[in-house]
Design a protein around this motif. Structure first.
Motif, mmCIF file in Angstrom:
data_model
loop_
_atom_site.group_PDB
_atom_site.id
_atom_site.type_symbol
_atom_site.label_atom_id
_atom_site.label_comp_id
_atom_site.label_asym_id
_atom_site.label_seq_id
_atom_site.Cartn_x
_atom_site.Cartn_y
_atom_site.Cartn_z
ATOM 1 N N THR A 63 0.189 41.500 66.350
ATOM 2 C CA THR A 63 0.192 42.773 65.541
ATOM 3 C C THR A 63 1.228 43.040 64.871
ATOM 4 N N GLY A 64 2.394 42.168 64.683
ATOM 5 C CA GLY A 64 3.607 42.578 64.193
ATOM 6 C C GLY A 64 3.605 43.038 62.569
ATOM 7 N N THR A 88 9.934 39.565 61.675
ATOM 8 C CA THR A 88 10.553 39.831 62.970
ATOM 9 C C THR A 88 10.026 40.045 64.104
ATOM 10 N N GLU A 89 9.206 41.032 63.880
ATOM 11 C CA GLU A 89 8.172 41.453 64.711
ATOM 12 C C GLU A 89 7.334 40.516 65.332
ATOM 13 N N LEU A 90 6.770 39.700 64.457
ATOM 14 C CA LEU A 90 5.866 38.552 64.770
ATOM 15 C C LEU A 90 6.524 37.718 65.822
ATOM 16 N N ALA A 91 7.770 37.345 65.295
ATOM 17 C CA ALA A 91 8.466 36.459 66.118
ATOM 18 C C ALA A 91 8.634 36.808 67.552
ATOM 19 N N GLU A 92 9.148 38.320 67.549
ATOM 20 C CA GLU A 92 9.282 38.689 68.875
ATOM 21 C C GLU A 92 8.127 38.907 69.825
ATOM 22 N N VAL A 106 -5.927 31.187 72.548
ATOM 23 C CA VAL A 106 -6.197 31.199 71.171
ATOM 24 C C VAL A 106 -5.167 32.633 70.861
ATOM 25 N N VAL A 107 -4.582 32.894 69.843
ATOM 26 C CA VAL A 107 -3.865 33.832 69.224
ATOM 27 C C VAL A 107 -4.900 34.198 68.036
ATOM 28 N N GLU A 108 -4.832 35.777 67.908
ATOM 29 C CA GLU A 108 -5.614 36.249 66.478
ATOM 30 C C GLU A 108 -4.489 36.917 65.841
ATOM 31 N N TRP A 109 -4.163 36.470 64.521
ATOM 32 C CA TRP A 109 -3.071 37.232 63.772
ATOM 33 C C TRP A 109 -3.993 38.261 63.026
ATOM 34 N N ARG A 110 -3.518 39.377 63.090
ATOM 35 C CA ARG A 110 -4.293 40.551 62.839
ATOM 36 C C ARG A 110 -3.380 40.688 61.088
#
Length: 279
Positions: free
Chosen positions: A20-21, A25-29, A64-68
């Motif tokens: 949910t980044g 930067t937030e996505l990487a964290e 699985v990851v869901e990217w919002r």
């Protein structure tokens, strides 16, 4: 053609964790936290075997990851609907998670999402993300005015579609839930997903009953859930009724009632009879 296949089976439900980044930067964290949690989980012993005919990675915390995409800054800031920033972000997510399938989702505000773009831009975004080959599947809201075009765009690049529908007000009657799931399959989706809001325990039973009914006839996997605390049982025990995946958290949630992934994995292992508690 996606580099990962999205393989779903109600006999061994997958765990999908949202990203949910708001920026890279937030996505990487978040990805770092997910990888750390997965590594720690893998370091503990597991016993037992999966159900006959199913061979999941039982040592994996997340499947699985869901990217919002709708929560990503270029869209929430109203900077426009150019798909290029989303394409670049998807490429980075895929590079940081080379072993996990990615479900890319742009959730519109009418379905509880964080941003809004024009119907034409919605289709263009789906096509752009599908064309990268980095998404294992694309979410398409089945009630979106251009849903047919979006499904066609994804399938043009041989990217599977998860058709979705969310009801944040109530739980429809069982026959309506079945009808929506059926309509998603008829529209060409590869997976049919519905999330509803229970107002009573009877509503939770309605969702599970409708799932079981549709599962007996469906030719595609289903993902169903009751949201919020009242519906939490459906996030753990949906498999026997025909739900092939559940959404859980490593960090921020993306919908009401999502539970921590590690606890969900323990529960799924115990319910399937394929492992004893870890630790």
């Amino acid at each position: 053609m996606p580099r990962h296949r999205l393989v779903l089976d109600a006999r061994s439900p997958s765990i999908i964790v949202p990203l949910t980044g708001r920026d890279l930067t937030e996505l990487a964290e978040q990805i770092g936290a997910l990888r750390s949690a997965d590594s720690e989980f893998r370091s503990t012993p597991v016993r037992g075997t999966p159900p006959a005919g199913v061979s999941p990675d039982t040592d994996r915390l997340v499947d699985v990851v869901e990217w919002r995409v709708d929560l990503y800054g270029p869209f929430t800031a109203g900077a426009g609907s150019d798909p290029d920033p989303a394409v670049q972000a998807l490429e980075q997510i895929s590079a940081l998670l080379p072993g996990l399938p990615v479900l890319a989702t742009f959730r519109t505000r009418s379905e509880g999402g964080g941003a809004e773009i024009s119907p034409e831009a919605y289709v263009a975004l789906v096509e752009a993300l599908a064309s990268t080959g980095m998404a294992a599947a694309l979410d398409v809201e089945y009630r979106h005015p251009h849903a047919e075009d979006a499904i066609t765009a994804a399938r043009r690049h041989r990217t599977p579609v998860v058709a979705s529908n969310h009801d944040f007000d109530a739980t429809p009657p069982a026959e309506e839930i079945v009808a929506r799931l059926t309509a998603m399959e008829d529209a060409g989706a590869d997976v049919a997903k519905i999330a509803v809001t229970p107002r009573s325990a009877a509503d939770v039973v309605t969702l599970l009953s409708a799932t079981e009914e549709r599962y007996r006839a469906a030719r595609i996997p289903l993902i169903t859930m009751s949201m919020g605390g009242l519906g939490a049982v459906t996030r753990l025990g949906g498999g026997p009724f025909g739900s092939s995946a559940t959404f859980a958290t490593v960090g921020a949630a993306s919908a009401p009632g999502q539970l921590p992934a590690e606890g969900v994995r323990h529960a799924l292992d115990l319910l399937s009879g394929r492992s004893a508690p870890r630790g």
